[in-house]
Design an enzyme around this catalytic site. Structure first.
Site, mmCIF file in Angstrom:
data_model
loop_
_atom_site.group_PDB
_atom_site.id
_atom_site.type_symbol
_atom_site.label_atom_id
_atom_site.label_comp_id
_atom_site.label_asym_id
_atom_site.label_seq_id
_atom_site.Cartn_x
_atom_site.Cartn_y
_atom_site.Cartn_z
ATOM 1 N N CYS A 196 32.935 38.933 54.510
ATOM 2 C CA CYS A 196 32.588 39.833 54.312
ATOM 3 C C CYS A 196 31.875 40.848 55.473
ATOM 4 O O CYS A 196 31.061 41.478 55.617
ATOM 5 C CB CYS A 196 31.234 39.781 53.401
ATOM 6 N N HIS A 245 26.028 44.699 51.793
ATOM 7 C CA HIS A 245 27.727 44.036 51.919
ATOM 8 C C HIS A 245 27.605 44.120 49.804
ATOM 9 O O HIS A 245 26.461 43.755 49.328
ATOM 10 C CB HIS A 245 27.873 43.204 52.591
ATOM 11 N N ASN A 305 33.329 43.398 44.238
ATOM 12 C CA ASN A 305 33.533 42.408 45.433
ATOM 13 C C ASN A 305 34.932 43.295 46.549
ATOM 14 O O ASN A 305 35.679 42.639 46.453
ATOM 15 C CB ASN A 305 32.477 40.922 46.234
HETATM 16 O O1 UT7 Z 1 30.951 38.197 49.496
HETATM 17 C C1 UT7 Z 1 31.010 37.147 49.317
HETATM 18 C C2 UT7 Z 1 30.126 35.922 49.355
HETATM 19 N N1 UT7 Z 1 29.450 35.779 48.078
HETATM 20 C C3 UT7 Z 1 28.301 35.350 47.160
HETATM 21 O O2 UT7 Z 1 27.146 36.227 47.610
HETATM 22 C C4 UT7 Z 1 28.553 34.808 45.633
HETATM 23 C C5 UT7 Z 1 27.052 34.175 45.811
HETATM 24 N N2 UT7 Z 1 27.134 33.541 44.535
HETATM 25 C C6 UT7 Z 1 27.165 34.449 43.968
HETATM 26 O O3 UT7 Z 1 27.605 35.656 43.754
HETATM 27 C C7 UT7 Z 1 26.687 32.955 42.167
HETATM 28 O O4 UT7 Z 1 27.193 31.764 42.274
HETATM 29 C C8 UT7 Z 1 28.379 32.931 41.093
HETATM 30 C C9 UT7 Z 1 28.088 34.405 40.751
HETATM 31 C C10 UT7 Z 1 29.344 33.089 41.859
HETATM 32 C C11 UT7 Z 1 28.260 32.119 40.141
HETATM 33 O O5 UT7 Z 1 26.617 32.471 39.146
HETATM 34 P P1 UT7 Z 1 25.899 30.823 39.096
HETATM 35 O O6 UT7 Z 1 25.211 31.072 38.768
HETATM 36 O O7 UT7 Z 1 25.969 30.183 40.549
HETATM 37 O O8 UT7 Z 1 26.904 29.653 38.358
HETATM 38 P P2 UT7 Z 1 27.688 28.653 38.473
HETATM 39 O O9 UT7 Z 1 27.851 28.743 39.774
HETATM 40 O O10 UT7 Z 1 26.199 27.401 39.017
HETATM 41 O O11 UT7 Z 1 27.916 27.754 37.707
HETATM 42 C C12 UT7 Z 1 27.265 28.138 35.914
HETATM 43 C C13 UT7 Z 1 27.895 28.635 35.041
HETATM 44 C C14 UT7 Z 1 29.452 27.081 34.957
HETATM 45 O O12 UT7 Z 1 29.741 26.202 33.640
HETATM 46 P P3 UT7 Z 1 28.620 25.147 33.515
HETATM 47 O O13 UT7 Z 1 29.317 23.965 33.852
HETATM 48 O O14 UT7 Z 1 27.290 25.331 33.575
HETATM 49 O O15 UT7 Z 1 29.270 24.224 31.710
HETATM 50 C C15 UT7 Z 1 30.660 27.463 34.923
HETATM 51 O O16 UT7 Z 1 31.644 26.664 34.898
HETATM 52 O O17 UT7 Z 1 29.067 28.922 34.796
HETATM 53 C C16 UT7 Z 1 30.899 28.696 34.689
HETATM 54 N N3 UT7 Z 1 30.326 29.949 35.374
HETATM 55 C C17 UT7 Z 1 31.922 30.703 34.377
HETATM 56 N N4 UT7 Z 1 31.723 31.627 33.093
HETATM 57 C C18 UT7 Z 1 32.102 32.481 32.596
HETATM 58 C C19 UT7 Z 1 31.687 30.138 36.423
HETATM 59 N N5 UT7 Z 1 32.209 31.171 36.772
HETATM 60 C C20 UT7 Z 1 32.506 31.643 35.147
HETATM 61 C C21 UT7 Z 1 32.842 32.525 34.746
HETATM 62 N N6 UT7 Z 1 32.880 32.817 33.403
HETATM 63 N N7 UT7 Z 1 33.638 33.715 35.170
#
Ligand code: UT7
Length: 349
Positions: A114, A276, A306
């Site tokens: 990134c 970014h 992204n």
């Molecule tokens: O450019 C590279 C740098 N990358 C970034 O900056 C990414 C930084 N991180 C993020 O943007 C966020 O962490 C994400 C958008 C990737 C994820 O959001 P989050 O609020 O941190 O979600 P999480 O990973 O803690 O997951 C929460 C829940 C989980 O379910 P349970 O365990 O609570 O039942 C995941 O399994 O959301 C679930 N989940 C989804 N549900 C529906 C994860 N991905 C998805 C999805 N659709 N696509």
């Protein structure tokens, strides 16, 4: 000594639009979840077998070169940033060079994910500043769509990424108040595996300096890509999203302040901030932290997802085309991502 200035800029995104609703057809996700957590509505996917990372880069480069008022023959060095190259090796820089008939000049590939575009900008800037090159082509391009896990297992990563390319031509200017004022590069390998695509690779399942588990493999020989990796489908990117998020919201403001401080500016002096495009929530957090109004920040993650090394040049080009980046404007670029790496740049347009 010269400064380097952006003399031409271009971007290209593939025609195919993939909406959140299209992804629902192949994995357990929802438009609501994706929009709420990331801001993304749709992204672009390149056409398999017809397009690749380097061909996307060529399309962006052609526009940047034409806008610089030169031809491909005038380019004397190529810097190509990507994490999704056409081949494991050689890098995509030489493939772009071949397609554009620029044979003979140097081509350097940058692998800083990134932050790749700003790392590339910094490298290109040094070459121009010292007078070594007069027309450096810097490209950021990604074709993520062919390396993502389209099952529910991969949903936390897959919904975020899209394909695209952006490019700039850097040229020298004698005006020390114009062009790239400074670049600031950082990395912390402690978090290397938290956002990674480990295979193919030489690690054999042993991550040096971290937990060791080792693939069941022969003592000698083996391959970068083993049957074990394929059998266990260990061939996709993985991300500890919350860990990345936490660091991103700390490091973005830090590295922006570093750039402002180095040049004697404050956040209020920024005319256009191009973050970014990692996550709209991260960009909004950083915007708020800097106290910038909406018209001073360019976000397009809603349309493209992204696009990693391509996201900053695409956003910068869109902002410029919209007349939001004008002569004498102070433009701030900032990135954070896999590595972890983070970086910023200040440009007087
Ligand atoms: O450019 C590279 C740098 N990358 C970034 O900056 C990414 C930084 N991180 C993020 O943007 C966020 O962490 C994400 C958008 C990737 C994820 O959001 P989050 O609020 O941190 O979600 P999480 O990973 O803690 O997951 C929460 C829940 C989980 O379910 P349970 O365990 O609570 O039942 C995941 O399994 O959301 C679930 N989940 C989804 N549900 C529906 C994860 N991905 C998805 C999805 N659709 N696509």
């Amino acid at each position: 000594m010269f400064n380097s200035k952006i003399a031409g800029i271009g971007y290209y995104v593939p025609e195919k639009v993939v909406t959140n609703f299209d992804l629902i057809k192949v994995m357990d996700t929802s438009d609501e979840w994706i929009q709420e957590r990331t801001g993304i509505v749709e992204r672009r996917y390149a056409e398999k077998h017809k397009e690749s990372t380097s061909t996307l880069g060529v399309k962006a480069a052609e526009i940047a070169i034409a806008r610089a008022g030169i031809t491909a023959k005038d380019i004397d060095f190529i810097v190509f940033a990507t994490l999704s190259p056409d081949y494991y090796f050689p890098g995509s820089g030489v493939l772009l060079q071949r397609q554009m008939g620029m044979n003979g000049i140097g081509a350097l590939d940058i692998r800083n994910q990134c932050s790749g575009f700003i790392y590339g900008l910094s490298v290109a800037d040094q070459f121009v500043k010292t007078g070594m090159y007069k027309n450096v082509l810097l490209v950021g391009a990604e074709m993520h769509s062919c390396g993502l896990d389209f099952t529910t297992r991969g949903r936390n990563v897959t919904v975020i990424f899209g394909d695209g390319a952006g490019a700039v031509v850097l040229q020298p200017t004698e005006d020390q108040a114009k062009g790239v004022l400074s670049t600031h590069l950082h990395a912390d390998g402690e978090h290397a595996e938290r956002l990674s695509y480990l295979n193919p690779g030489s690690h054999g399942g042993v991550f040096l300096g971290t937990e060791k588990f080792g693939y069941p493999d022969q003592e000698f020989g083996g391959a970068f890509l083993t049957e074990h990796m394929i059998a266990t489908e260990d061939i996709y990117p993985n991300m500890d999203g919350q860990h990345v998020f936490k660091f991103a919201v700390t490091k973005f403001p830090e590295v922006i302040q570093e750039a402002l401080h180095a040049n004697g500016y404050q956040a209020k002096d920024i005319d256009m901030f191009i973050p970014h495009q990692a996550n709209l929530r991260i960009s909004q957090f950083v915007q708020q932290k800097l106290g910038l109004s909406d018209d001073k920040v360019w976000n397009n993650i809603q349309k493209y997802g992204n696009t990693t090394a391509a996201s900053i040049p695409i956003a910068l080009c869109e902002a410029w085309e919209a007349g939001k980046v004008k002569e004498n404007d102070l433009v701030c670029l900032a990135a954070f991502g896999s590595g972890f790496t983070w970086a910023s740049a200040l440009i007087r347009w």
